[in-house]
Write a protein that holds these residues in place. Structure first.
Motif, PDB file in Angstrom:
ATOM      1  N   GLY A 129      14.433 -21.499 -15.899  1.00  0.00           N
ATOM      2  CA  GLY A 129      13.744 -22.651 -15.356  1.00  0.00           C
ATOM      3  C   GLY A 129      14.662 -23.831 -15.083  1.00  0.00           C
ATOM      4  O   GLY A 129      14.215 -24.910 -14.719  1.00  0.00           O
ATOM      5  N   THR A 130      15.968 -23.637 -15.256  1.00  0.00           N
ATOM      6  CA  THR A 130      16.904 -24.730 -15.003  1.00  0.00           C
ATOM      7  C   THR A 130      16.897 -25.111 -13.539  1.00  0.00           C
ATOM      8  O   THR A 130      17.007 -26.284 -13.181  1.00  0.00           O
ATOM      9  CB  THR A 130      18.331 -24.316 -15.413  1.00  0.00           C
ATOM     10  OG1 THR A 130      18.275 -23.734 -16.708  1.00  0.00           O
ATOM     11  CG2 THR A 130      19.283 -25.502 -15.400  1.00  0.00           C
ATOM     12  N   VAL A 131      16.812 -24.100 -12.686  1.00  0.00           N
ATOM     13  CA  VAL A 131      16.675 -24.357 -11.252  1.00  0.00           C
ATOM     14  C   VAL A 131      15.534 -23.513 -10.721  1.00  0.00           C
ATOM     15  O   VAL A 131      15.168 -22.498 -11.319  1.00  0.00           O
ATOM     16  CB  VAL A 131      17.951 -23.987 -10.453  1.00  0.00           C
ATOM     17  CG1 VAL A 131      19.099 -24.925 -10.775  1.00  0.00           C
ATOM     18  CG2 VAL A 131      18.352 -22.543 -10.716  1.00  0.00           C
ATOM     19  N   ASN A 132      14.974 -23.943  -9.612  1.00  0.00           N
ATOM     20  CA  ASN A 132      14.009 -23.091  -8.919  1.00  0.00           C
ATOM     21  C   ASN A 132      14.759 -22.342  -7.817  1.00  0.00           C
ATOM     22  O   ASN A 132      15.972 -22.514  -7.660  1.00  0.00           O
ATOM     23  CB  ASN A 132      12.868 -23.930  -8.372  1.00  0.00           C
ATOM     24  CG  ASN A 132      13.389 -25.025  -7.441  1.00  0.00           C
ATOM     25  OD1 ASN A 132      14.467 -24.891  -6.866  1.00  0.00           O
ATOM     26  ND2 ASN A 132      12.631 -26.101  -7.332  1.00  0.00           N
ATOM     27  N   ASP A 133      14.023 -21.534  -7.090  1.00  0.00           N
ATOM     28  CA  ASP A 133      14.672 -20.700  -6.067  1.00  0.00           C
ATOM     29  C   ASP A 133      15.407 -21.543  -5.040  1.00  0.00           C
ATOM     30  O   ASP A 133      16.521 -21.224  -4.632  1.00  0.00           O
ATOM     31  CB  ASP A 133      13.628 -19.818  -5.368  1.00  0.00           C
ATOM     32  CG  ASP A 133      13.225 -18.651  -6.251  1.00  0.00           C
ATOM     33  OD1 ASP A 133      13.877 -18.446  -7.298  1.00  0.00           O
ATOM     34  OD2 ASP A 133      12.258 -17.957  -5.898  1.00  0.00           O
ATOM     35  N   GLN A 134      14.755 -22.627  -4.661  1.00  0.00           N
ATOM     36  CA  GLN A 134      15.387 -23.446  -3.618  1.00  0.00           C
ATOM     37  C   GLN A 134      16.678 -24.090  -4.125  1.00  0.00           C
ATOM     38  O   GLN A 134      17.693 -24.111  -3.441  1.00  0.00           O
ATOM     39  CB  GLN A 134      14.413 -24.527  -3.154  1.00  0.00           C
ATOM     40  CG  GLN A 134      14.871 -25.193  -1.860  1.00  0.00           C
ATOM     41  CD  GLN A 134      14.153 -26.514  -1.646  1.00  0.00           C
ATOM     42  OE1 GLN A 134      13.050 -26.734  -2.146  1.00  0.00           O
ATOM     43  NE2 GLN A 134      14.791 -27.395  -0.892  1.00  0.00           N
ATOM     44  N   LEU A 135      16.615 -24.570  -5.364  1.00  0.00           N
ATOM     45  CA  LEU A 135      17.817 -25.176  -5.947  1.00  0.00           C
ATOM     46  C   LEU A 135      18.904 -24.126  -6.157  1.00  0.00           C
ATOM     47  O   LEU A 135      20.096 -24.400  -6.001  1.00  0.00           O
ATOM     48  CB  LEU A 135      17.475 -25.847  -7.276  1.00  0.00           C
ATOM     49  CG  LEU A 135      16.631 -27.114  -7.135  1.00  0.00           C
ATOM     50  CD1 LEU A 135      16.132 -27.551  -8.502  1.00  0.00           C
ATOM     51  CD2 LEU A 135      17.447 -28.222  -6.483  1.00  0.00           C
ATOM     52  N   ALA A 136      18.438 -22.932  -6.508  1.00  0.00           N
ATOM     53  CA  ALA A 136      19.402 -21.854  -6.728  1.00  0.00           C
ATOM     54  C   ALA A 136      20.166 -21.569  -5.439  1.00  0.00           C
ATOM     55  O   ALA A 136      21.374 -21.306  -5.455  1.00  0.00           O
ATOM     56  CB  ALA A 136      18.692 -20.609  -7.228  1.00  0.00           C
ATOM     57  N   ARG A 137      19.463 -21.620  -4.327  1.00  0.00           N
ATOM     58  CA  ARG A 137      20.143 -21.388  -3.045  1.00  0.00           C
ATOM     59  C   ARG A 137      21.163 -22.479  -2.769  1.00  0.00           C
ATOM     60  O   ARG A 137      22.246 -22.230  -2.257  1.00  0.00           O
ATOM     61  CB  ARG A 137      19.115 -21.288  -1.918  1.00  0.00           C
ATOM     62  CG  ARG A 137      18.364 -19.957  -1.924  1.00  0.00           C
ATOM     63  CD  ARG A 137      17.634 -19.704  -0.616  1.00  0.00           C
ATOM     64  NE  ARG A 137      16.457 -20.535  -0.437  1.00  0.00           N
ATOM     65  CZ  ARG A 137      15.231 -20.246  -0.921  1.00  0.00           C
ATOM     66  NH1 ARG A 137      15.053 -19.117  -1.613  1.00  0.00           N
ATOM     67  NH2 ARG A 137      14.231 -21.049  -0.733  1.00  0.00           N
ATOM     68  N   GLN A 138      20.809 -23.713  -3.168  1.00  0.00           N
ATOM     69  CA  GLN A 138      21.785 -24.799  -3.007  1.00  0.00           C
ATOM     70  C   GLN A 138      22.990 -24.592  -3.923  1.00  0.00           C
ATOM     71  O   GLN A 138      24.134 -24.864  -3.553  1.00  0.00           O
ATOM     72  CB  GLN A 138      21.136 -26.153  -3.320  1.00  0.00           C
ATOM     73  CG  GLN A 138      20.095 -26.557  -2.286  1.00  0.00           C
ATOM     74  CD  GLN A 138      19.456 -27.888  -2.646  1.00  0.00           C
ATOM     75  OE1 GLN A 138      20.118 -28.800  -3.133  1.00  0.00           O
ATOM     76  NE2 GLN A 138      18.149 -28.006  -2.398  1.00  0.00           N
ATOM     77  N   ALA A 139      22.701 -24.086  -5.118  1.00  0.00           N
ATOM     78  CA  ALA A 139      23.795 -23.809  -6.054  1.00  0.00           C
ATOM     79  C   ALA A 139      24.715 -22.729  -5.476  1.00  0.00           C
ATOM     80  O   ALA A 139      25.945 -22.796  -5.572  1.00  0.00           O
ATOM     81  CB  ALA A 139      23.238 -23.377  -7.407  1.00  0.00           C
ATOM     82  N   LEU A 140      24.062 -21.743  -4.817  1.00  0.00           N
ATOM     83  CA  LEU A 140      24.853 -20.669  -4.184  1.00  0.00           C
ATOM     84  C   LEU A 140      25.755 -21.256  -3.097  1.00  0.00           C
ATOM     85  O   LEU A 140      26.923 -20.848  -2.964  1.00  0.00           O
ATOM     86  CB  LEU A 140      23.909 -19.615  -3.595  1.00  0.00           C
ATOM     87  CG  LEU A 140      24.570 -18.454  -2.858  1.00  0.00           C
ATOM     88  CD1 LEU A 140      25.468 -17.649  -3.798  1.00  0.00           C
ATOM     89  CD2 LEU A 140      23.513 -17.541  -2.221  1.00  0.00           C
ATOM     90  N   ASP A 141      25.214 -22.218  -2.329  1.00  0.00           N
ATOM     91  CA  ASP A 141      26.067 -22.874  -1.326  1.00  0.00           C
ATOM     92  C   ASP A 141      27.353 -23.374  -1.968  1.00  0.00           C
ATOM     93  O   ASP A 141      28.447 -23.207  -1.431  1.00  0.00           O
ATOM     94  CB  ASP A 141      25.340 -24.090  -0.709  1.00  0.00           C
ATOM     95  CG  ASP A 141      24.165 -23.666   0.162  1.00  0.00           C
ATOM     96  OD1 ASP A 141      24.160 -22.494   0.594  1.00  0.00           O
ATOM     97  OD2 ASP A 141      23.279 -24.514   0.390  1.00  0.00           O
ATOM     98  N   GLY A 142      27.161 -24.025  -3.122  1.00  0.00           N
ATOM     99  CA  GLY A 142      28.314 -24.583  -3.821  1.00  0.00           C
ATOM    100  C   GLY A 142      29.287 -23.513  -4.279  1.00  0.00           C
ATOM    101  O   GLY A 142      30.510 -23.650  -4.134  1.00  0.00           O
TER     102      GLY A 142
END
Lengths: 499, 508, 105
Positions: A403-416
């Protein structure tokens, strides 16, 4: 010159295809087959040569033990009988890329015979019988100069580089494969694909097709349905991608059908495949039949593997791809179809490694076949070429699960991660991507959304609960996606829906 | 120590060098002088580099002066048949197709002789690619027999035989595929030994027939042959057919043999090689000398009996299928692409035409004949009847040897049916030329060791006596040959070579 | 297996074919000469056919050996200038040859 072609489906109404493949694999040994020269790809021309691989007068070959063991291991993986007595033979012909005036190969005494490879295609299994597996040496490379296309025809002269001459080359020859019908092109491709997987699992070759590590000569023939004979075959030489294997069979079936429909005979010849057009063209068969004058290589002694040696190699074989797939499918609880998707996407190793790094099989599969496949596709690269490791993907999946990130945030994390900013947790930290908890900031955002959209709020209060989505969206917008949508919805409900 | 250094044995030179009684430069210069004086007539060498030879000799002398530990052969000059690849030194195998080629590496035996400190005088003439029995097939020059300069020195190692017999080298390396060490040794009064196949490395010998080729010593005495053989023998990881087992003690066998005691030795005289019913083509003088040699062996205690080896009758046809077949493949690399001659590359011809012209111009008639014959014998449809059949005949010959070894320790025969013939007399008749190898072929085909040792003169020309032994029992050849040599020298009062009556080398 | 006749004949055309297979641009006079000489040689060598070799294995080495191999260790190659030093023609660090007709490899 353009060939007349018959529609593929129509071919099958009148003809039955038979295919066969001779696949050459450059082994990944450190040194060449018969001398100590390095096999490193891409070296400056003629810097990896010596008296032996240049065929200088007086030089003599000595067999590379690792190449023999690799060949036997390939044979064992293909269920072959390993010969107790095997010899090298000289294949005599003149060509500038063979430095001795003969290629050292094997003829009637190959190392491995009578094996098979089961190929799965759309839930069906096709058994490809293996005629033989033998070891030989690769040729040098000719560079044609002066023609407009860099091809041999029209060239003014040619230049020869012997770096590749003498690299160990294993030839794997199938028996004719009848009965595949419309699936013949795909069976050919699936066979080479599976063979490649086996070679990778054995670690005997890097099998980089773009470097020519694996090249197939693809035989195709057509016989009228019901005929007892197999028709005249053509041999499409040096096909060096999986897709081209399939396309070359498809093209030859359509071309040969047109030839036969016209009442003509298929010419037995070698043909060349052209990637750009997906077609084949005649290899200008020589006016005389080649007589290679094979005879046992007197400069080498026989290879006579004993039982002990063979069993030692057999015991050290790794888990083979088919067995591994069956095991993983079982462990992951997937259907055949789900497993096939993973395999076809070339993601089996990635998914497996991601699971090994702690992700659930479902998450690993979802990431690699979903978001990551999309990214690879958008950038036009292979999955394996993405700048993200299975460990990082597992970490990302773990952040979502926690629950630290949601799917959308996870995709942003992947960008990074893909941008080289570090591991997912570090990217979440540095980009401030963590989901907001039930914080004052979120409470304020929720209340601001209600105040800012009184009409919508009223609808929800009056029972049109589905309208709540617009309010969730507003909260997400103000929090720039960092809120957890489910939490936001719960908080809105607490305030608007009496319960 | 002989006053004339160029008549001395290599063993004596070695002793004098080690004792400091002689410098390598002295002996090397003596040979170079003699080469300068007489090789114009003899034609033994294709390449002599006096400066390089003297430099090597100086280096050995300097090392000795500094007290460095040197092997027994250090400073002794020698000659190599031009089939031996030598780094930086022209190597042609007697062929125009390799004219001017300077190899980038050394043959294993050349490297061993270099490491032993021997001094290379030069490269000796030979039949092109070792195909011949008279050295007349050299693309470069005719070599003459020092015993009679109108006659051939044998072949294919005729440059080596003429050099050693003519005092142009103390000893030399030859190669033997069907008799090319033994026959030239026989017709020039030398000792020549073909080692067990696989006991001397073939790495760096320009291949003629891979399953038959062996290098070996050509010397003035049996002891010299043993010493030179020991220097080049032994396992070589660069030659897959090299035998990985210790070399038998050869020089010691020669010394023991020279003591003349052959008690208990069982000698088989091969019926098919000049014996009863098989004397066609053999000169009576040759048979007489051989019979006398056998009597001498008997006199030293050997038990002599006749042994029949019926398959030997097929050695000649089998050889003339196997050797050309392998040669046709071995010589395919001479295509004008990487080294050597290229002909007709004027921009108008394609590669195939240039290859064919290069090979047409680069090879002599005998080489072309054998390539065509070998190509034929390996063709599909003919392989089984020719090459395949010949390889099986080879097994029959080996079986004859094997069963002979049940009854005897060595087999003996003439080395060659005739003495040296006149230059030019057989060049147009390949079959007559091939007959010179009649007696040497069985040992070649079976891979067993065989030595030729002089056994006197017929019509003033040397006759050779062949002693064959089981595989790896080369020491037996040396023992028996040394016994015969000692007995004959004692009876004659001098070595056979010392009796050579020529203008350049009057008997001492 | 097609058995050659006991008198192994080689016609002029056959010799020409063999010469082509061997990449020898033989002259007409040579063809004539070789055909005659090879016929005689073939007559002689055809005698091997007389041997009874049923169940006889071919020989290749005086001391039968198997499994001679070297470890897979890379060693230094020759310097390129040495490699190309003997070449009849070189260009761009490669061996230069006239245009190649025949099959594309």
């Amino acid at each position: 010159m353009s060939d007349t072609l018959v529609d593929f489906d129509e071919v099958l109404t009148r003809y039955e295809p038979v295919i066969g493949l001779e696949t050459h694999v450059e082994l990944g040994t450190a040194s060449k087959m018969f001398c100590g020269c390095s096999t490193t790809f891409g070296a400056e021309p003629n810097t990896q040569t010596c008296p032996v691989c240049l065929g200088l007068p007086g030089s003599l070959p000595v067999v590379n033990a690792e190449a023999i063991e690799s060949t036997i291991r390939i044979g064992l993986a293909l269920g072959c009988r390993i010969a107790s007595w095997s010899r090298f033979a000289r294949k005599n012909y003149f060509y500038p890329d063979i430095p001795k005036g003969f290629q050292t190969s094997q003829y009637d005494e190959p190392l491995c015979t009578a094996g098979h490879l089961d190929v799965e295609l759309d839930g069906e299994t096709y058994r490809v019988e293996i005629e033989r597996v033998h070891i030989e040496e690769d040729t040098g490379k000719n560079l044609h100069v002066g023609g407009s296309t860099g091809r041999i025809h029209g060239a003014d002269h040619s230049l020869v580089d012997y770096n590749r001459a003498g690299i160990p080359l294993v030839e794997i020859v199938t028996r004719p494969i009848p009965g595949a019908g419309a699936k013949a092109p795909e069976v050919a491709r699936a066979y080479v694909t599976e063979l490649r997987e086996i070679l990778l699992a054995l670690g005997v070759s890097e099998v980089r097709m773009e470097q020519g590590n694996l090249r197939s000569d693809v035989n195709t023939s057509l016989a009228p349905i019901g005929s007892l004979d197999w028709g005249t075959r053509t041999e499409t030489k040096n096909v060096n991608s999986l897709r081209s294997v399939e396309r070359s069979v498809r093209f030859e079936m359509r071309r040969q059908a047109a030839v036969l429909d016209a009442g003509e005979r298929v010419v037995q010849e070698t043909r060349h495949f052209h990637e750009d057009t997906g077609s084949t063209s005649s290899g200008r068969s020589k006016e005389e039949a080649t007589d290679y004058r094979y005879f046992p290589e007197p400069d080498l002694v026989p290879i006579a593997p004993d039982e002990e040696w063979i069993e030692k190699l057999r015991a050290a074989l790794p888990e083979l791809p088919a067995a591994r797939r069956a095991r993983l499918r079982e462990e992951w609880g997937l259907s055949d179809t789900e497993m096939a998707w993973i395999v076809n996407a070339g993601a089996l190793g990635l998914v497996s490694d991601t699971v090994a790094a702690g992700a659930t099989p479902a998450d690993a599969r979802k990431w690699w076949l979903g978001e990551l496949a999309r990214r690879a596709n958008d950038s036009g690269v292979e999955l394996t070429e993405l700048a993200v490791t299975p460990e990082q993907v597992a970490e990302l999946a773990g952040l979502v699960a926690a629950g630290t990130v949601n799917d959308q945030l996870a995709r942003q994390a992947l960008d990074g991660v893909l941008a080289g900013e570090g591991d997912p947790a570090a990217v979440v930290e540095s980009r401030g991507l963590a989901v907001m908890g039930d914080s004052d900031e979120l409470v304020a955002a929720v209340e601001a959304a209600i105040e800012g959209n009184p009409d919508v709020a009223e609808k929800v209060r009056s029972g049109k609960v589905q309208a709540i989505g617009a309010l969730v969206g507003a909260v997400m917008k103000t929090t720039r996606g960092k809120a957890d949508a489910a939490t936001v919805k719960r908080m809105l409900e607490e305030r608007l829906v009496s319960g | 120590m002989s006053a004339d250094l160029t008549a001395s044995t290599a063993a004596d030179l070695s002793t004098a060098l080690q004792a400091g009684d002689l410098s390598s430069v002295e002996v090397t210069r003596a040979y170079l002088d003699r080469i300068a004086a007489t090789d114009g007539t003899i034609g033994a060498y294709l390449h002599v580099d006096a400066e390089a030879a003297l430099q090597s000799a100086e280096a050995v002398d300097a090392a000795r002066a500094k007290g460095e530990e040197l092997g027994p052969l250090a400073g002794v000059p020698m000659a190599l048949k031009d089939v031996v690849v030598t780094e930086g030194v022209p190597t042609t195998s007697g062929s125009k197709i390799l004219e001017g080629w300077r190899p980038p590496y050394d043959a294993t035996l050349a490297a061993r002789l270099k490491a032993a400190g021997t001094v290379l005088l030069g490269k000796t003439n030979m039949d092109e690619f070792a195909m011949g029995s008279s050295t007349e097939n050299s693309a470069y020059k005719v070599t003459r027999n020092p015993w009679d300069t109108d006659r051939i020195p044998g072949g294919s190692s005729g440059g080596s035989s003429a050099a050693v017999a003519g005092g142009l080298a103390p000893w030399a390396i030859g190669t033997d595929t069907g008799g090319s060490i033994r026959q030239p040794a026989a017709v020039t009064g030398l000792v020549g030994h073909k080692p067990t196949y696989g006991s001397v490395s073939r790495y760096g010998l320009i291949a003629f027939s891979s399953s038959l080729d062996q290098a070996g010593p050509m010397t003035r005495t049996v002891l010299d042959a043993a010493l030179l053989h020991e220097a080049i023998a032994g396992h070589d990881p660069l030659d897959s057919t090299s035998i990985d087992s210790p070399v038998p003690v050869l020089a010691e066998s020669a010394r023991r043999g020279a003591e003349g005691d052959l008690a208990g030795l069982r000698v088989g005289v091969v019926t098919e090689l000049g014996g009863d019913g098989h004397t066609d083509g053999y000169e009576p003088g040759v048979l007489a000398r051989v019979a006398e040699a056998i009597a001498l062996l008997e006199g030293m205690g050997a038990e002599v009996r006749q042994i029949s080896c019926p398959a030997f009758d097929l050695a000649l046809p089998a050889y003339y299928l196997i050797a050309p077949s392998e040669a046709s493949s071995n010589l395919a690399r001479f295509d004008g692409v990487r080294y050597g001659l290229r002909a007709g590359d004027d921009g108008s011809r394609d590669l195939d035409e240039v290859m064919a012209l290069t090979r047409e111009q680069g090879f002599g008639p005998e080489v072309k004949r054998r390539i065509i014959l070998g190509t034929y014998a390996l063709s599909s449809g003919y392989y089984d009847a020719y090459y395949g059949q010949a390889q099986k005949v080879r097994t029959l010959i080996t079986r004859d040897f094997t069963s002979a070894w049940d009854d005897v320790d060595v087999l003996v025969s003439p080395t060659s049916p005739t003495v040296a013939w006149s230059i030019g007399s057989r060049v147009d008749d390949p079959i007559a030329m091939y007959a010179a190898d009649l007696c040497t072929l069985p040992a070649s085909l079976a891979g067993v060791p065989a030595i030729s040792v002089p056994c006197g003169l017929s019509e003033g020309l040397p006759v050779g006596f062949q002693i064959m032994a089981p595989a790896l029992a080369d020491d037996r050849c040396y023992r028996v040959a040394a016994a015969l040599e000692a007995a004959q020298d004692a009876a004659r009062g001098h070595a056979l070579l010392a009796g050579m009556a020529t203008k350049e080398n009057a008997p001492s | 297996m097609s058995t050659p006749s006991p008198k192994g004949r080689l016609t002029r055309d056959e010799v020409a074919h063999l010469a082509h297979l061997s990449r020898l641009a033989v002259s007409d006079e040579e063809l004539e000469l070789f055909a005659g000489q090879l016929a005689a040689v073939l007559d002689a060598v055809a005698q091997v056919g007389k041997a009874d070799v049923a169940d006889v294995a071919p020989t290749t080495h005086a001391v039968p050996m198997t499994n001679v191999m070297r470890p897979d260790v890379a060693r230094p190659s020759l310097p390129r200038d040495v490699v190309l030093a003997g070449a009849p023609a070189a260009e761009d660090d490669r061996f230069r040859v006239p245009r190649i007709l025949g099959e594309e490899a």
